[in-house]
Design an enzyme around this catalytic site. Structure first.
Site, PDB file in Angstrom:
ATOM      1  CG  ASP A  44      -2.472   0.891   1.327  1.00  0.00           C
ATOM      2  OD1 ASP A  44      -2.209   1.531  -0.423  1.00  0.00           O
ATOM      3  OD2 ASP A  44      -2.193   1.575   2.045  1.00  0.00           O
TER       4      ASP A  44
ATOM      5  CD  GLU B  38      -6.032   5.180   4.650  1.00  0.00           C
ATOM      6  OE1 GLU B  38      -5.380   3.931   3.701  1.00  0.00           O
ATOM      7  OE2 GLU B  38      -5.466   5.393   5.770  1.00  0.00           O
TER       8      GLU B  38
ATOM      9  CD  GLU C  82      -5.360   2.748   0.047  1.00  0.00           C
ATOM     10  OE1 GLU C  82      -4.476   1.972  -0.732  1.00  0.00           O
ATOM     11  OE2 GLU C  82      -5.257   3.223   0.809  1.00  0.00           O
TER      12      GLU C  82
ATOM     13  CG  ASP D 258      -5.887   0.106   3.362  1.00  0.00           C
ATOM     14  OD1 ASP D 258      -5.834  -0.693   4.470  1.00  0.00           O
ATOM     15  OD2 ASP D 258      -5.036   1.445   3.982  1.00  0.00           O
TER      16      ASP D 258
ATOM     17  NE  ARG E 188      -7.827   6.596   9.215  1.00  0.00           N
ATOM     18  CZ  ARG E 188      -6.731   5.825   8.466  1.00  0.00           C
ATOM     19  NH1 ARG E 188      -5.722   5.573   8.318  1.00  0.00           N
ATOM     20  NH2 ARG E 188      -7.415   6.412   7.381  1.00  0.00           N
TER      21      ARG E 188
ATOM     22  CE  LYS F 213      -3.451   2.646   7.279  1.00  0.00           C
ATOM     23  NZ  LYS F 213      -4.270   3.309   6.414  1.00  0.00           N
TER      24      LYS F 213
ATOM     25  CB  THR G 134      -7.259  -4.737   2.239  1.00  0.00           C
ATOM     26  OG1 THR G 134      -6.524  -4.337   3.445  1.00  0.00           O
ATOM     27  CG2 THR G 134      -6.927  -3.804   1.305  1.00  0.00           C
TER      28      THR G 134
ATOM     29  CD  GLU H 138      -7.167  12.707   4.274  1.00  0.00           C
ATOM     30  OE1 GLU H 138      -7.452  13.463   3.133  1.00  0.00           O
ATOM     31  OE2 GLU H 138      -7.429  11.671   3.782  1.00  0.00           O
TER      32      GLU H 138
HETATM   33 MN    MN Z   1      -4.201   2.988   2.297  1.00  0.00          MN
END
Ligand code: MN
Length: 390
Positions: A108, A179, A181, A211, A215, A231, A235, A336
């Site tokens: 990744d 995430e 991606e 992903d 956190r 992580k 996935t 984010e």
């Molecule tokens: Mn990632």
């Protein structure tokens, strides 16, 4: 007029004849045609191609390399566009798709400047947003191939350690995130020291990747060696892999880096891709991340990861890193979007900062295709299941 008479199988629909992504259904290897799929068993593909699609995975096809991929795609375009159904053609529903290939190594990357700067500001508010190596090399880490799962697989909330004022505590993650991606599925001969120009012959196709990231676990464990258990629990990847050839007119140059790159990372013609992602959280569109904003391309990532002699093998999965653009509604993670949990995100059924049990996230994407057509990347979807009781 194609014998596949379906409004979802036209040039302005994402899974028309310009796309033809590969997947694996209970009936074997298939290509998606609109909202159905064409099984490849039983089709007259010739003695070279037939064995490559005769098993229950894409593994043999991935290993076969670019000449076979091009030949098969050309043959399938011909079959799908024919005016009458070819002998042996069988259309089926999309249900029951499995993980279409054996994931070899999973890497990744971290190639969105916007994402890297946002995470830097949230995790290290007193430091530089971007670390000094970031603009010189594609930063990445080795992920866990064994827990890559196909779209639709429930994601169980992971347990782990997190920081508290009274010292570390153990339990289910309270800050579970996504995430958004783009993933590149590798194939062709095993190779190392690829140049960026050679890299495309080692990429079979493109899929969406989620992903999933815890956190609170990540914030406690990530220094000094990067993410580990935050992580590796799951996935998710699309069930359908869109061939790289479908992106021929979607190629763009990434944003300028601001300085020269070392020669092994310089592309003759860039492999940036003009892909628009869309993230839905419980049915509400919360973000539209633009992949064209990524600073490093898959060709540079493959050149970098193999420059020391490490190999690229069939089944390797190369993920781009979270796709975030400059605007708030272009951020590809909830870390984010909620700015570290401080700014709740409005959904149809209330507000969220991070994922709650039962939440569903669906990521889709499109890119421009030949002659004004639209190329689709199949959805990657997942629903959060409660942490197990043990
Ligand atoms: Mn990632």
């Amino acid at each position: 007029m194609s014998w596949i008479d379906d409004p979802a199988f036209t040039a302005d629909a994402p899974f028309g004849p310009q796309t033809l992504p590969y997947g694996v259904l209970p009936g074997g290897v298939a290509v998606r045609v609109g909202d159905r799929a064409l099984l490849l068993r039983g089709l007259a593909l010739g003695e070279r191609l037939e064995p490559l699609v005769a098993t229950g995975t894409l593994d043999a096809l991935l290993a076969a390399g670019r000449p076979a991929w091009s030949e098969l795609r050309a043959r399938l375009v011909e079959i799908a566009s024919a005016s009458s159904a070819p002998r042996g053609a069988e259309l089926v529903g999309l249900d029951g798709a499995s993980l279409p290939f054996t994931v070899a190594d999973y890497v990744d990357f971290y190639s969105s400047r916007h994402h890297a700067e946002n995470v830097g500001r949230i995790f290290r508010p007193d430091g530089e947003a971007l670390l000094p190596n970031w603009t010189h090399l594609p930063i990445g880490y080795h992920g866990r191939a064994g827990t890559v799962v196909v779209s639709g697989t429930p994601v169980v909330r992971p347990h782990g350690q997190r920081r508290s004022s009274a010292g570390p505590v153990f339990g289910p993650s309270g800050r579970l995130d996504i995430e958004a991606e783009v993933g590149f599925v590798c194939g062709g001969p095993v190779a190392s020291r690829l140049t960026p120009s050679q890299a495309a012959d080692h990429v079979f196709g493109v899929a969406l990747v989620n992903d999933w990231s815890a956190r609170d676990i990540q914030a406690w464990e990530y220094q000094p060696l990067g993410p580990f258990l935050a992580k590796s629990f799951a996935t998710s990847i699309s069930a359908w892999i869109t061939p790289l050839e479908a992106f021929a007119v979607a190629r763009v140059s990434p944003p300028p880096m601001g300085h020269d790159l070392l020669p092994y990372l310089v592309e003759e013609r860039s492999w940036g891709l003009d892909i628009d992602l869309r993230v839905e959280w419980n049915g509400t569109v919360v973000s539209r991340p633009p992949f064209r904003e990524m600073s490093w391309t898959f060709a540079q990532q493959l050149a970098h990861l193999s420059v020391n002699g490490a190999t690229v093998r069939p089944g390797d999965l190369i993920a781009s890193g979270t796709v975030s653009g400059p605007a708030r509604d272009q951020r590809g993670s909830f870390l984010e979007l909620s700015w570290g949990g401080k700014e709740p995100v409005a959904l149809g059924d209330g507000e969220r900062t991070f994922l709650e049990d039962g939440d569903t996230v669906r990521i889709t994407a499109t890119a421009p295709g030949e002659n004004g057509s639209v190329v689709g990347l199949a959805e990657v979807v997942g629903t959060i299941a409660p942490a197990d009781e043990r």
